[in-house]
Structures are given as C-alpha cells and as structure tokens.
Design a protein around this motif. Sequence first.
Motif, PDB file in Angstrom:
ATOM      1  N   VAL A 146       0.821  -1.140   0.056  1.00 26.66           N
ATOM      2  CA  VAL A 146       0.044   0.262  -0.110  1.00 26.66           C
ATOM      3  C   VAL A 146       0.722   1.310  -0.066  1.00 26.66           C
ATOM      4  O   VAL A 146       0.647   2.322  -0.738  1.00 26.66           O
ATOM      5  CB  VAL A 146      -0.988   0.113   1.209  1.00 26.66           C
ATOM      6  CG1 VAL A 146      -1.772   1.327   1.220  1.00 26.66           C
ATOM      7  CG2 VAL A 146      -2.142  -1.018   0.914  1.00 26.66           C
ATOM      8  N   THR A 147       1.976   1.363   0.615  1.00 26.44           N
ATOM      9  CA  THR A 147       2.645   2.404   0.756  1.00 26.44           C
ATOM     10  C   THR A 147       3.115   2.674  -0.539  1.00 26.44           C
ATOM     11  O   THR A 147       3.669   3.772  -0.836  1.00 26.44           O
ATOM     12  CB  THR A 147       3.946   2.265   1.690  1.00 26.44           C
ATOM     13  OG1 THR A 147       4.586   1.164   1.533  1.00 26.44           O
ATOM     14  CG2 THR A 147       3.364   2.436   3.376  1.00 26.44           C
ATOM     15  N   SER A 148       3.727   1.467  -1.505  1.00 22.65           N
ATOM     16  CA  SER A 148       4.349   2.129  -2.584  1.00 22.65           C
ATOM     17  C   SER A 148       2.987   2.448  -3.583  1.00 22.65           C
ATOM     18  O   SER A 148       3.360   3.407  -4.472  1.00 22.65           O
ATOM     19  CB  SER A 148       4.694   0.801  -3.309  1.00 22.65           C
ATOM     20  OG  SER A 148       5.782   0.181  -2.533  1.00 22.65           O
ATOM     21  N   VAL A 149       1.942   2.058  -3.370  1.00 21.90           N
ATOM     22  CA  VAL A 149       0.616   2.596  -4.136  1.00 21.90           C
ATOM     23  C   VAL A 149       0.437   4.066  -3.880  1.00 21.90           C
ATOM     24  O   VAL A 149       0.098   4.744  -4.731  1.00 21.90           O
ATOM     25  CB  VAL A 149      -0.467   1.690  -3.873  1.00 21.90           C
ATOM     26  CG1 VAL A 149      -1.606   2.161  -4.695  1.00 21.90           C
ATOM     27  CG2 VAL A 149      -0.173   0.181  -4.489  1.00 21.90           C
ATOM     28  N   PHE A 150       0.638   4.234  -2.390  1.00 22.84           N
ATOM     29  CA  PHE A 150       0.452   5.528  -2.169  1.00 22.84           C
ATOM     30  C   PHE A 150       1.450   6.560  -2.613  1.00 22.84           C
ATOM     31  O   PHE A 150       1.011   7.730  -3.383  1.00 22.84           O
ATOM     32  CB  PHE A 150       0.706   5.509  -0.496  1.00 22.84           C
ATOM     33  CG  PHE A 150      -0.461   5.611   0.338  1.00 22.84           C
ATOM     34  CD1 PHE A 150      -1.796   5.008  -0.189  1.00 22.84           C
ATOM     35  CD2 PHE A 150      -0.285   5.186   1.628  1.00 22.84           C
ATOM     36  CE1 PHE A 150      -2.697   4.702   0.659  1.00 22.84           C
ATOM     37  CE2 PHE A 150      -1.303   5.048   2.525  1.00 22.84           C
ATOM     38  CZ  PHE A 150      -2.658   4.500   2.055  1.00 22.84           C
ATOM     39  N   LYS A 156       0.874  10.308  -9.394  1.00 19.98           N
ATOM     40  CA  LYS A 156      -0.134  10.727 -10.239  1.00 19.98           C
ATOM     41  C   LYS A 156      -1.162  11.925 -10.217  1.00 19.98           C
ATOM     42  O   LYS A 156      -1.621  12.585 -11.003  1.00 19.98           O
ATOM     43  CB  LYS A 156      -0.808   9.513 -10.512  1.00 19.98           C
ATOM     44  CG  LYS A 156      -2.205   9.294 -11.556  1.00 19.98           C
ATOM     45  CD  LYS A 156      -2.780   8.001 -11.869  1.00 19.98           C
ATOM     46  CE  LYS A 156      -3.608   8.132 -12.973  1.00 19.98           C
ATOM     47  NZ  LYS A 156      -4.282   6.983 -13.193  1.00 19.98           N
ATOM     48  N   HIS A 157      -1.287  12.026  -8.961  1.00 22.56           N
ATOM     49  CA  HIS A 157      -2.602  13.088  -8.735  1.00 22.56           C
ATOM     50  C   HIS A 157      -2.364  14.304  -7.650  1.00 22.56           C
ATOM     51  O   HIS A 157      -2.731  15.353  -7.936  1.00 22.56           O
ATOM     52  CB  HIS A 157      -3.848  12.396  -7.845  1.00 22.56           C
ATOM     53  CG  HIS A 157      -4.395  11.358  -8.872  1.00 22.56           C
ATOM     54  ND1 HIS A 157      -5.338  11.585  -9.653  1.00 22.56           N
ATOM     55  CD2 HIS A 157      -4.439   9.943  -8.575  1.00 22.56           C
ATOM     56  CE1 HIS A 157      -5.767  10.595 -10.238  1.00 22.56           C
ATOM     57  NE2 HIS A 157      -5.052   9.557  -9.405  1.00 22.56           N
ATOM     58  N   ASN A 360      -8.930 -10.513 -12.324  1.00 23.54           N
ATOM     59  CA  ASN A 360      -9.871  -9.857 -13.204  1.00 23.54           C
ATOM     60  C   ASN A 360      -9.069  -9.128 -14.343  1.00 23.54           C
ATOM     61  O   ASN A 360      -9.700  -8.378 -15.077  1.00 23.54           O
ATOM     62  CB  ASN A 360     -10.856  -8.923 -12.427  1.00 23.54           C
ATOM     63  CG  ASN A 360     -10.177  -7.502 -11.962  1.00 23.54           C
ATOM     64  OD1 ASN A 360      -9.026  -7.087 -12.166  1.00 23.54           O
ATOM     65  ND2 ASN A 360     -10.893  -6.974 -10.791  1.00 23.54           N
ATOM     66  N   GLY A 361      -7.805  -9.117 -14.393  1.00 27.52           N
ATOM     67  CA  GLY A 361      -6.922  -8.492 -15.427  1.00 27.52           C
ATOM     68  C   GLY A 361      -6.807  -7.072 -15.488  1.00 27.52           C
ATOM     69  O   GLY A 361      -6.211  -6.448 -16.438  1.00 27.52           O
ATOM     70  N   THR A 362      -7.158  -6.256 -14.366  1.00 31.77           N
ATOM     71  CA  THR A 362      -7.118  -4.988 -14.168  1.00 31.77           C
ATOM     72  C   THR A 362      -5.547  -4.677 -14.261  1.00 31.77           C
ATOM     73  O   THR A 362      -4.842  -3.677 -14.718  1.00 31.77           O
ATOM     74  CB  THR A 362      -7.689  -4.517 -12.917  1.00 31.77           C
ATOM     75  OG1 THR A 362      -9.097  -4.759 -12.880  1.00 31.77           O
ATOM     76  CG2 THR A 362      -7.447  -2.938 -12.814  1.00 31.77           C
ATOM     77  N   MET A 371       4.488  -3.235  -6.910  1.00 28.59           N
ATOM     78  CA  MET A 371       3.241  -2.775  -6.887  1.00 28.59           C
ATOM     79  C   MET A 371       3.229  -1.398  -7.573  1.00 28.59           C
ATOM     80  O   MET A 371       2.369  -0.767  -8.243  1.00 28.59           O
ATOM     81  CB  MET A 371       2.787  -2.302  -5.500  1.00 28.59           C
ATOM     82  CG  MET A 371       2.885  -3.681  -4.740  1.00 28.59           C
ATOM     83  SD  MET A 371       1.408  -4.729  -5.337  1.00 28.59           S
ATOM     84  CE  MET A 371      -0.048  -3.774  -4.102  1.00 28.59           C
ATOM     85  N   GLU A 372       4.128  -0.403  -7.644  1.00 24.58           N
ATOM     86  CA  GLU A 372       4.333   0.731  -8.081  1.00 24.58           C
ATOM     87  C   GLU A 372       4.418   1.052  -9.607  1.00 24.58           C
ATOM     88  O   GLU A 372       4.397   1.958 -10.125  1.00 24.58           O
ATOM     89  CB  GLU A 372       5.346   1.545  -7.604  1.00 24.58           C
ATOM     90  CG  GLU A 372       6.831   1.028  -7.842  1.00 24.58           C
ATOM     91  CD  GLU A 372       7.583   0.160  -6.686  1.00 24.58           C
ATOM     92  OE1 GLU A 372       8.582  -0.136  -6.467  1.00 24.58           O
ATOM     93  OE2 GLU A 372       6.578  -0.305  -5.917  1.00 24.58           O
ATOM     94  N   GLN A 373       4.527  -0.293 -10.349  1.00 24.24           N
ATOM     95  CA  GLN A 373       4.598  -0.434 -11.573  1.00 24.24           C
ATOM     96  C   GLN A 373       3.336  -0.100 -12.291  1.00 24.24           C
ATOM     97  O   GLN A 373       3.157  -0.275 -13.549  1.00 24.24           O
ATOM     98  CB  GLN A 373       5.406  -1.356 -12.105  1.00 24.24           C
ATOM     99  CG  GLN A 373       6.925  -1.588 -11.726  1.00 24.24           C
ATOM    100  CD  GLN A 373       7.692  -2.816 -12.005  1.00 24.24           C
ATOM    101  OE1 GLN A 373       7.739  -3.717 -11.346  1.00 24.24           O
ATOM    102  NE2 GLN A 373       8.110  -2.956 -13.411  1.00 24.24           N
ATOM    103  N   PHE A 374       2.130  -0.353 -11.535  1.00 22.68           N
ATOM    104  CA  PHE A 374       0.769  -0.351 -12.128  1.00 22.68           C
ATOM    105  C   PHE A 374      -0.016   0.901 -11.563  1.00 22.68           C
ATOM    106  O   PHE A 374       0.434   1.790 -10.847  1.00 22.68           O
ATOM    107  CB  PHE A 374       0.152  -1.631 -11.451  1.00 22.68           C
ATOM    108  CG  PHE A 374       0.662  -2.954 -11.833  1.00 22.68           C
ATOM    109  CD1 PHE A 374       0.171  -3.491 -13.361  1.00 22.68           C
ATOM    110  CD2 PHE A 374       1.621  -3.578 -11.092  1.00 22.68           C
ATOM    111  CE1 PHE A 374       0.817  -4.443 -13.730  1.00 22.68           C
ATOM    112  CE2 PHE A 374       1.869  -4.884 -11.831  1.00 22.68           C
ATOM    113  CZ  PHE A 374       1.830  -5.445 -13.016  1.00 22.68           C
ATOM    114  N   ASP A 375      -1.137   1.133 -12.428  1.00 21.05           N
ATOM    115  CA  ASP A 375      -2.074   2.064 -12.034  1.00 21.05           C
ATOM    116  C   ASP A 375      -2.413   2.094 -10.637  1.00 21.05           C
ATOM    117  O   ASP A 375      -3.047   1.136 -10.309  1.00 21.05           O
ATOM    118  CB  ASP A 375      -3.090   2.157 -13.144  1.00 21.05           C
ATOM    119  CG  ASP A 375      -4.120   3.362 -12.920  1.00 21.05           C
ATOM    120  OD1 ASP A 375      -4.048   4.298 -11.993  1.00 21.05           O
ATOM    121  OD2 ASP A 375      -5.309   3.272 -13.549  1.00 21.05           O
TER     122      ASP A 375
END
Length: 401
Positions: A146-150, A156-157, A360-362, A371-375
């Motif tokens: 999660v911290t990498s996605v954060f 991104k935002h 689900n292929g997302t 993790m940080e390599q994805f949207d």
Amino acid sequence: MKDVLVIGAGGVSSVAVHKMAKNPDLFGKITLASRRQFKCDAIAKSVKERFGVDIATAQVDADDVDATAALIERVKPALLVNLALPYQDLTLMDACLKAGVHYLDTANYEPRDVAKFEYHWQWDYQQRFKDAGLMALLGSGFDPGVTSVFATYIKKHLLDRIDTLDILDCNGGDHGQHFATNFNPEINIREITAPARHWENGEWIETPALSKRQVFNFDQVGAKNMYLMYHEEIESLARHLPEIKRIRFWMTFGDQYLKHLEVLQNVGMTSIEPVLYEGREIVPLQFLKAVLPEPSTLGTTTKGKTNIGDIATGEKDGAQKTVYVYNICDHEDAFAETGNQAVSYTTGVPAMIGAALMLNGTWKGEGVFNMEQFDPDPFMDMLNQHGLPWQVKELPEPLKF
C-alpha cells in the motif's frame, strides 16, 4: 471469478482468506494449504461460521517445489498467493513456473542463514516468468504494498515531482503482553536488529540499528517515538521512481519493547547462528519464536489503532508542497470482522486486493512486477471499499526530521 490457492496459515493468511470468502463476486473456489493442515482447518471453520462459505484445505511443504507444483496441478488455480514465510518465496516461484500459474506475495525473499532481505533474487526471475507468459506480483501487503501505491498515487494526482518520501509505520495498539511481536517474531526481530539504510542522492546511507529517532504525532494515536529502519519498498521505489532524491522508512516502538529486545540481544537470543544444545544444533531466534506468543492469538486482547502512510515533498504547478496520505485501522474492528488484529488485517486485505486485480485482469503483465509499476487508482478504490480507507492531508511545511 477464478480459483485461487493460498499458501500459509498465519494471521495474514487468515485475514486474506476471510476477505476473499466475503467477496464471492471476486473469487471462485479458495484452497488454503500449509505444512500444518489443522491451522488451515481452523481458518476454514472460522470462514464458514462468519460468512457461510466453504473453503478447501490441504497439506503442503512450501519448501518442496515438486510437492507444491503437484498441489497446484491438482487444484488448478489461476493464481498462487504466497502468505507463507519470505524464506519460501523462491521455491514457490519455482513451483508456479513448473505448474504454469501466476504468483503473488507480500514480502521479498530472505535467506534463512543471512539477515538480508533484497529484491534481486526475485527480480532475477523476470525473464523466466516473461518467457512462461506468467505474472509475479511482489509485495502486495501494506509496507511493502500500500505504501508503494500511495507513492504512485501521489505522483499521479498530488505532485508533479516527488523530491523526498518518508514512510511512517505506527502501531498504537496494546496487546497486554510484556513482549510480543504483531507478526512472525523471527522476521520481525531480524528486520529491527539489522542496520538501518535509506536512499539519498543515488546511494545507500547506512546507520546503526535504532540509532535515529524522531517523535511524530500520529492522527488518532498520539505522539510516538519512531525509528529509522531499512524496509524493502525503499529498494523498489528507488528503482521505479528514480526522481525521488531521498526515501526513508520509520517505524514506532515502545520503550518496553526495546528494553526487552536489548536484553534478548545481549544474551544472544536474537542470533541466527546455530548453537549446540544437548547434542543438537538450534537457532536461538527460532527457539525464541517458539516461546513467544503466536501473533495470530493477539487479536483477542489488542486494543488501539495503526496509522501507516507516506509523507512526500515535491512540486505542484511550480510551487513546493508537502502531502500526507495515510490509513488508520482499528485493532478491535479488524478482530470483529476477521478474528485477527490490525497488523495482520493491514497486510491481508492488500493481498486480497492485489489478487483480485490480477484475477480480473486490471493489473496484468508478463514477468516480475512491484506494486508501483501499475496504475494506483483501482487499488486505491478497493482499499476504500474493503476496510482500509485512506486520507490525504496537505502539510503546511516539510517535516524537519
């Protein structure tokens, strides 16, 4: 819906399996396997009582590639979720390659005989997974995960450029024990007693373990001492977000915990070097693990909250800005839902989410990914939907620590 095979039967696995069973629109048949099948059966019983869902259980030695591959071929899952020990990452990746199935874990590989956890062993599997047309997702827990996605969400935002990133992990819970760890004691103590390292201006800066301390006032927890540590997401973030000039990781510890840890270190109980005892070799840290409380049993007594997040400084529309993205999780709420405390919950839920996005292929690809390599957006949305809501704050100035 696609079937999934989960390896491991600790607290994190229990949370992940409960959350999978709670979301039958995301998961098909769930099979849970471990070296000790009775632990899987206990989790299956809890899932049935809470959600009325049947899950299959099996016995497997995750150190045995052939046995694990045979189980995969019998179960025929679309994905293997590794929630066993980091020591077993490579054998489970080998089994996935042999049986032709996708792979996910929550922590990077660590050799049993060296207190050293790095990604290069798993990154070396890149070409093999790519050639096999398979995907391996590494570190789908909270930190890493999660911290990498954060961090990618911030990029991104919230900021056009990230200059510094500090990851803050606070467990404000109290389990009532004199000394206990909230996840696997062996892994926990190896991490804490290792030298601290952080990434700064393109190189690693190493300092003695627990030598750098700061006080931070955590929302809904209060002021806590936090200590600079090395954590594996620093390595992958430095690789995949090279613009960041400095990346550090901080974790909170209470004085009583550190006092006990110091005594255990001084008498040799945290050593991973074998010693001869009554004619046989034992590893002191493994013996210590055996006498400490099992982390999965702490949920009944743990009260309080965790607060984990990222503080990033950088630039937005030409102006300097500091933002804080974090999650607060209540130990008692986590226990009420899954029978496990919040440290297990904050790792098990992201494992479930990462698995769902793969199935689900997302999130898809061929090879080995962090993790940080994805949207980040679909993952962030699912955190809000499945028990780990996050908040964003703009801080008036960069932190001084």
